[in-house]
Scaffold this motif. Structure first.
Motif, PDB file in Angstrom:
ATOM      1  N   LEU A 193      16.573 -33.305  58.840  1.00  0.00           N
ATOM      2  CA  LEU A 193      17.602 -32.839  59.792  1.00  0.00           C
ATOM      3  C   LEU A 193      18.776 -32.657  58.796  1.00  0.00           C
ATOM      4  CD1 LEU A 193      17.159 -35.128  62.933  1.00  0.00           C
ATOM      5  CD2 LEU A 193      16.703 -32.505  62.528  1.00  0.00           C
ATOM      6  N   PHE A 194      19.286 -33.571  57.810  1.00  0.00           N
ATOM      7  CA  PHE A 194      20.397 -33.400  56.858  1.00  0.00           C
ATOM      8  C   PHE A 194      20.308 -32.121  55.842  1.00  0.00           C
ATOM      9  CE2 PHE A 194      21.787 -33.960  52.412  1.00  0.00           C
ATOM     10  CZ  PHE A 194      23.143 -34.373  52.781  1.00  0.00           C
ATOM     11  N   LEU A 195      18.932 -31.763  55.619  1.00  0.00           N
ATOM     12  CA  LEU A 195      18.884 -30.458  54.896  1.00  0.00           C
ATOM     13  C   LEU A 195      19.117 -29.259  55.666  1.00  0.00           C
ATOM     14  CD1 LEU A 195      15.389 -31.371  52.671  1.00  0.00           C
ATOM     15  CD2 LEU A 195      17.891 -31.154  52.003  1.00  0.00           C
ATOM     16  N   ALA A 196      18.970 -29.290  57.197  1.00  0.00           N
ATOM     17  CA  ALA A 196      19.292 -28.334  57.937  1.00  0.00           C
ATOM     18  C   ALA A 196      20.532 -28.192  58.214  1.00  0.00           C
ATOM     19  CB  ALA A 196      18.507 -28.414  59.217  1.00  0.00           C
ATOM     20  N   GLU A 197      21.667 -29.069  57.797  1.00  0.00           N
ATOM     21  CA  GLU A 197      23.025 -29.023  58.144  1.00  0.00           C
ATOM     22  C   GLU A 197      23.605 -28.764  56.971  1.00  0.00           C
ATOM     23  OE1 GLU A 197      24.133 -29.120  60.991  1.00  0.00           O
ATOM     24  OE2 GLU A 197      22.433 -29.596  61.997  1.00  0.00           O
ATOM     25  N   VAL A 198      23.147 -28.792  55.533  1.00  0.00           N
ATOM     26  CA  VAL A 198      23.943 -28.439  54.337  1.00  0.00           C
ATOM     27  C   VAL A 198      23.460 -27.263  53.619  1.00  0.00           C
ATOM     28  CG1 VAL A 198      24.647 -30.982  54.125  1.00  0.00           C
ATOM     29  CG2 VAL A 198      22.430 -30.019  52.909  1.00  0.00           C
ATOM     30  N   GLN A 199      24.204 -26.751  52.704  1.00  0.00           N
ATOM     31  CA  GLN A 199      23.633 -25.670  51.907  1.00  0.00           C
ATOM     32  C   GLN A 199      23.353 -26.388  50.442  1.00  0.00           C
ATOM     33  OE1 GLN A 199      25.867 -22.040  51.868  1.00  0.00           O
ATOM     34  NE2 GLN A 199      25.433 -21.391  49.556  1.00  0.00           N
ATOM     35  N   TRP A 200      21.894 -26.148  50.045  1.00  0.00           N
ATOM     36  CA  TRP A 200      21.425 -26.655  48.964  1.00  0.00           C
ATOM     37  C   TRP A 200      21.343 -26.017  47.672  1.00  0.00           C
ATOM     38  CZ3 TRP A 200      17.494 -23.679  50.238  1.00  0.00           C
ATOM     39  CH2 TRP A 200      17.190 -23.521  51.602  1.00  0.00           C
ATOM     40  N   ASP A 201      21.172 -26.271  46.667  1.00  0.00           N
ATOM     41  CA  ASP A 201      20.998 -25.648  45.428  1.00  0.00           C
ATOM     42  C   ASP A 201      19.681 -24.960  45.248  1.00  0.00           C
ATOM     43  OD1 ASP A 201      19.988 -28.053  44.673  1.00  0.00           O
ATOM     44  OD2 ASP A 201      19.958 -27.481  42.601  1.00  0.00           O
ATOM     45  N   MET A 202      19.701 -23.778  44.605  1.00  0.00           N
ATOM     46  CA  MET A 202      18.571 -23.135  44.112  1.00  0.00           C
ATOM     47  C   MET A 202      18.740 -22.203  43.045  1.00  0.00           C
ATOM     48  SD  MET A 202      17.425 -20.865  47.437  1.00  0.00           S
ATOM     49  CE  MET A 202      15.730 -19.916  46.404  1.00  0.00           C
ATOM     50  N   ARG A 203      17.482 -21.429  42.761  1.00  0.00           N
ATOM     51  CA  ARG A 203      17.708 -20.264  41.595  1.00  0.00           C
ATOM     52  C   ARG A 203      18.386 -19.286  42.166  1.00  0.00           C
ATOM     53  NH1 ARG A 203      13.948 -17.281  43.634  1.00  0.00           N
ATOM     54  NH2 ARG A 203      12.064 -17.860  44.054  1.00  0.00           N
ATOM     55  N   PRO A 204      19.156 -18.304  41.433  1.00  0.00           N
ATOM     56  CA  PRO A 204      19.571 -17.088  42.070  1.00  0.00           C
ATOM     57  C   PRO A 204      18.828 -16.168  42.764  1.00  0.00           C
ATOM     58  CG  PRO A 204      20.209 -17.388  39.628  1.00  0.00           C
ATOM     59  CD  PRO A 204      19.446 -18.391  39.867  1.00  0.00           C
TER      60      PRO A 204
END
Length: 229
Positions: A193-204
């Motif tokens: 649920l936390f990951l659904a509410e934020v923008q996480w990092d990833m490759r381009p």
């Protein structure tokens, strides 16, 4: 060259400069009174997958902890719910993972859940005592493997840390005594649920033949906008 995309923070507030694959199936929730915006949320299809699994896992472990339902009945109910969740996850995520060339991640998560579901049901119906005693660390461990694979495939430090968090959850379980199911549910569902509410990092953004030249250029421009905010 860094394996992880260090130009992006681990997590941050969601931005609206989304890629083509994120805009497809996007949910926008807005609550206003007059001209005053009280709530504004958006959920990509990947976010929707996190929300669905967050509620599913929360329901499963809270029920196991607090409700006096037989293990056999729970096994049947949660097997049906888990299989339905896997189908929903695959449907929602498929376009995104195809664009990002990460279809194998769907297979990994489905495989891990099928392993966990099979062992859980064998423990309940075949009376495998050792399995029943290790249900919580088993599910935390399977989730950790899934997050590490996701972090590797997406080159995301956020998902790697999510995997570490689940391993820490295993270490905490001996101290939670009779609250092991509630603790496990809090870690697994809370992370989702936390990951659904934020923008996480990833490759381009990934260049793929599934997108037109214009769509690929659009994604590159959106990526630059995210970097400058």
């Amino acid at each position: 060259m860094n394996f992880f995309n260090v130009d992006e923070p681990l997590i941050r507030k969601k931005q609206e400069a989304l890629d083509v694959q994120d805009l497809q199936g996007l949910w926008r929730l807005r609550w206003r009174i007059g001209r005053v915006s009280l709530l504004s949320l958006l959920y990509t299809r990947i976010d929707q997958v996190f929300v669905i699994w967050g509620w599913i896992t929360g329901l499963i472990f809270v029920t196991a902890q607090f409700l006096p339902l037989s293990w056999q009945l729970q096994a049947v109910l949660w097997s049906v719910l888990t299989l339905t969740g896997m189908l929903g996850m695959s449907t929602l995520a498929w376009f995104w993972v195809r664009v990002e060339q990460l279809c194998w991640l769907v297979y990994v998560w489905v495989g891990l859940m099928l392993v966990g579901l099979s062992l859980t049901n064998c423990g309940i119906f075949l009376h495998w005592g050792q399995v029943l005693m290790q249900l919580c660390p088993m599910w935390l461990g399977l989730s950790a493997i899934g997050y590490f694979c996701t972090g590797w495939g997406m080159r995301s430090r956020t998902f790697m840390l999510a995997g570490v968090l689940h391993l820490l959850g295993i270490a905490v379980l001996p101290y939670s005594a009779q609250w092991s199911f509630a603790t496990t549910g809090a870690v697994i569902a809370g992370t989702l649920l936390f990951l659904a509410e934020v923008q996480w990092d990833m490759r381009p953004p990934s260049a793929t033949a599934l997108l037109t030249i214009e769509q690929q250029q659009f994604n590159r421009e959106q990526y630059q906008r995210r970097l400058t905010k």
